[in-house]
Scaffold this motif. Structure first.
Motif, PDB file in Angstrom:
ATOM      1  N   SER A 117      89.924  23.734  28.911  1.00 44.57           N
ATOM      2  CA  SER A 117      88.872  24.629  29.359  1.00 44.57           C
ATOM      3  C   SER A 117      87.731  23.913  30.077  1.00 44.57           C
ATOM      4  N   ALA A 118      87.769  22.592  30.169  1.00 48.77           N
ATOM      5  CA  ALA A 118      86.694  21.854  30.829  1.00 48.77           C
ATOM      6  C   ALA A 118      86.626  22.242  32.296  1.00 48.77           C
ATOM      7  N   SER A 119      85.413  22.472  32.798  1.00 46.68           N
ATOM      8  CA  SER A 119      85.310  22.893  34.180  1.00 46.68           C
ATOM      9  C   SER A 119      84.460  21.966  35.037  1.00 46.68           C
ATOM     10  N   THR A 120      83.644  21.126  34.447  1.00 39.83           N
ATOM     11  CA  THR A 120      82.830  20.210  35.231  1.00 39.83           C
ATOM     12  C   THR A 120      82.988  18.803  34.690  1.00 39.83           C
ATOM     13  N   LEU A 121      83.249  17.866  35.594  1.00 40.43           N
ATOM     14  CA  LEU A 121      83.328  16.458  35.237  1.00 40.43           C
ATOM     15  C   LEU A 121      82.131  15.753  35.843  1.00 40.43           C
ATOM     16  N   ILE A 122      81.332  15.118  35.008  1.00 41.81           N
ATOM     17  CA  ILE A 122      80.192  14.315  35.460  1.00 41.81           C
ATOM     18  C   ILE A 122      80.618  12.856  35.401  1.00 41.81           C
ATOM     19  N   VAL A 123      80.498  12.136  36.502  1.00 43.33           N
ATOM     20  CA  VAL A 123      80.795  10.706  36.519  1.00 43.33           C
ATOM     21  C   VAL A 123      79.498   9.979  36.191  1.00 43.33           C
ATOM     22  N   ALA A 124      79.469   9.339  35.030  1.00 40.30           N
ATOM     23  CA  ALA A 124      78.247   8.679  34.566  1.00 40.30           C
ATOM     24  C   ALA A 124      77.989   7.389  35.330  1.00 40.30           C
ATOM     25  N   GLU A 125      76.742   7.185  35.670  1.00 36.66           N
ATOM     26  CA  GLU A 125      76.295   5.954  36.311  1.00 36.66           C
ATOM     27  C   GLU A 125      76.485   4.806  35.309  1.00 36.66           C
ATOM     28  N   PRO A 126      77.049   3.674  35.742  1.00 33.01           N
ATOM     29  CA  PRO A 126      77.211   2.543  34.808  1.00 33.01           C
ATOM     30  C   PRO A 126      75.860   2.044  34.304  1.00 33.01           C
ATOM     31  N   THR A 127      75.832   1.648  33.051  1.00 34.59           N
ATOM     32  CA  THR A 127      74.635   1.087  32.432  1.00 34.59           C
ATOM     33  C   THR A 127      74.998  -0.279  31.866  1.00 34.59           C
ATOM     34  N   PRO A 128      74.003  -1.100  31.519  1.00 39.42           N
ATOM     35  CA  PRO A 128      74.314  -2.398  30.907  1.00 39.42           C
ATOM     36  C   PRO A 128      75.126  -2.195  29.626  1.00 39.42           C
ATOM     37  N   PRO A 129      75.998  -3.148  29.292  1.00 32.93           N
ATOM     38  CA  PRO A 129      76.852  -2.997  28.103  1.00 32.93           C
ATOM     39  C   PRO A 129      76.086  -2.755  26.803  1.00 32.93           C
ATOM     40  N   SER A 130      74.847  -3.204  26.732  1.00 31.14           N
ATOM     41  CA  SER A 130      74.066  -3.020  25.505  1.00 31.14           C
ATOM     42  C   SER A 130      73.385  -1.655  25.432  1.00 31.14           C
ATOM     43  N   ALA A 131      73.371  -0.900  26.528  1.00 35.25           N
ATOM     44  CA  ALA A 131      72.690   0.405  26.556  1.00 35.25           C
ATOM     45  C   ALA A 131      73.463   1.416  25.725  1.00 35.25           C
ATOM     46  N   THR A 132      72.730   2.207  24.960  1.00 31.77           N
ATOM     47  CA  THR A 132      73.371   3.234  24.127  1.00 31.77           C
ATOM     48  C   THR A 132      73.129   4.642  24.661  1.00 31.77           C
ATOM     49  N   GLU A 133      72.379   4.766  25.752  1.00 32.13           N
ATOM     50  CA  GLU A 133      72.067   6.071  26.325  1.00 32.13           C
ATOM     51  C   GLU A 133      72.604   6.168  27.749  1.00 32.13           C
ATOM     52  N   LEU A 134      72.746   7.383  28.223  1.00 29.60           N
ATOM     53  CA  LEU A 134      73.151   7.613  29.605  1.00 29.60           C
ATOM     54  C   LEU A 134      72.019   7.232  30.546  1.00 29.60           C
ATOM     55  N   ALA A 135      72.362   6.839  31.750  1.00 29.26           N
ATOM     56  CA  ALA A 135      71.365   6.517  32.771  1.00 29.26           C
ATOM     57  C   ALA A 135      70.603   7.778  33.163  1.00 29.26           C
ATOM     58  N   PRO A 136      69.331   7.652  33.550  1.00 32.17           N
ATOM     59  CA  PRO A 136      68.550   8.830  33.964  1.00 32.17           C
ATOM     60  C   PRO A 136      69.216   9.630  35.079  1.00 32.17           C
TER      61      PRO A 136
ATOM     62  N   LYS B 141      92.970  11.089  37.980  1.00 33.50           N
ATOM     63  CA  LYS B 141      93.847  11.339  36.830  1.00 33.50           C
ATOM     64  C   LYS B 141      93.206  12.331  35.855  1.00 33.50           C
ATOM     65  N   ALA B 142      91.903  12.219  35.645  1.00 33.34           N
ATOM     66  CA  ALA B 142      91.215  13.164  34.758  1.00 33.34           C
ATOM     67  C   ALA B 142      91.271  14.569  35.343  1.00 33.34           C
ATOM     68  N   HIS B 143      91.063  14.684  36.657  1.00 32.26           N
ATOM     69  CA  HIS B 143      91.137  15.997  37.302  1.00 32.26           C
ATOM     70  C   HIS B 143      92.558  16.560  37.264  1.00 32.26           C
ATOM     71  N   ASP B 144      93.543  15.729  37.525  1.00 32.98           N
ATOM     72  CA  ASP B 144      94.937  16.184  37.476  1.00 32.98           C
ATOM     73  C   ASP B 144      95.281  16.717  36.083  1.00 32.98           C
ATOM     74  N   ALA B 145      94.713  16.101  35.067  1.00 30.88           N
ATOM     75  CA  ALA B 145      95.005  16.507  33.693  1.00 30.88           C
ATOM     76  C   ALA B 145      94.240  17.755  33.270  1.00 30.88           C
ATOM     77  N   ASN B 146      93.060  17.996  33.846  1.00 28.63           N
ATOM     78  CA  ASN B 146      92.180  19.036  33.325  1.00 28.63           C
ATOM     79  C   ASN B 146      91.745  20.092  34.324  1.00 28.63           C
ATOM     80  N   SER B 147      92.070  19.958  35.571  1.00 28.25           N
ATOM     81  CA  SER B 147      91.743  20.944  36.607  1.00 28.25           C
ATOM     82  C   SER B 147      90.273  21.361  36.589  1.00 28.25           C
ATOM     83  N   TYR B 148      89.392  20.396  36.769  1.00 32.43           N
ATOM     84  CA  TYR B 148      87.957  20.701  36.820  1.00 32.43           C
ATOM     85  C   TYR B 148      87.630  21.532  38.056  1.00 32.43           C
ATOM     86  N   SER B 149      86.670  22.423  37.943  1.00 37.94           N
ATOM     87  CA  SER B 149      86.238  23.196  39.103  1.00 37.94           C
ATOM     88  C   SER B 149      85.164  22.452  39.894  1.00 37.94           C
TER      89      SER B 149
END
Length: 183
Positions: free
Chosen positions: A26-45, A102-110
């Motif tokens: 049922s997933a419809s939106t895929l957000i590609v997260a900006e890379p952060t330093p390996p020690s970061a525990t939060e998503l980038a702004p 591959k993620a889109h092929d598996a989940n058909s995001y809109s």
């Protein structure tokens, strides 16, 4: 190379799409997260701004494609329903583009969204070309699921763009959207 969803499933990247899609159908939106330093525990702004843009598209589920192994998934915006951890050591555009496909092929995001940063501007056109879609770049406002506003002529004019693609591949200008609330 591994692809895992920390809230839903764990599988190898080369598994068949049927094996993966049973959990994220049922997933419809895929957000590609900006890379952060390996020690970061939060998503980038910029990723949090992308989530806000996705919330303006529709009320459907949002999946985040994450490249940071130390992300704290308990402190994500409530609109994020799943996280796909790539578990790759490099964030080369070719590698991430293949994972997006591959993620889109598996989940058909809109919708597939990335921040309009150096990273997003590098990977999004590649991923869109691999899937045979035209991207809508540098979006500053979302009017509906298929209509967006983007600047042109060095920002001196704004264009209202309506995408007729079955999958909207969008890069958003992070400064145009508020950051999504975590927690």
């Amino acid at each position: 190379m591994l692809l895992s969803c920390s809230r839903t499933f764990t599988s190898r990247l080369n598994l068949t799409s049927a094996a993966i899609s049973t959990n994220l159908r049922s997933a419809s939106t895929l957000i590609v997260a900006e890379p952060t330093p390996p020690s970061a525990t939060e998503l980038a702004p910029s990723t949090l701004s992308s989530i806000t843009a996705a919330q303006k598209l529709h009320s459907g589920p949002i999946t985040v494609l994450n490249t940071n192994p130390s992300l704290d998934t308990s402190n994500l915006p409530s609109s994020v329903t799943a996280v796909i951890n790539t578990n790759v050591k490099n964030t080369l555009a070719e590698t991430i583009s293949l994972i997006i496909k591959k993620a889109h092929d598996a989940n058909s995001y809109s919708h597939i969204i990335a921040p309009a940063t150096k990273f997003g501007s590098n990977i999004l056109p590649r991923a869109a070309a691999m899937m045979d879609y035209s991207p809508v770049t540098d979006v500053i406002d979302v009017l509906s699921e298929d209509t967006f506003v983007r600047p042109m002529y060095a920002g001196n004019a704004l264009a209202k763009v309506q995408s007729t693609e079955s999958v909207k591949v969008i890069s958003i200008r992070s400064t145009a959207f508020d950051k999504a609330e975590c927690g």
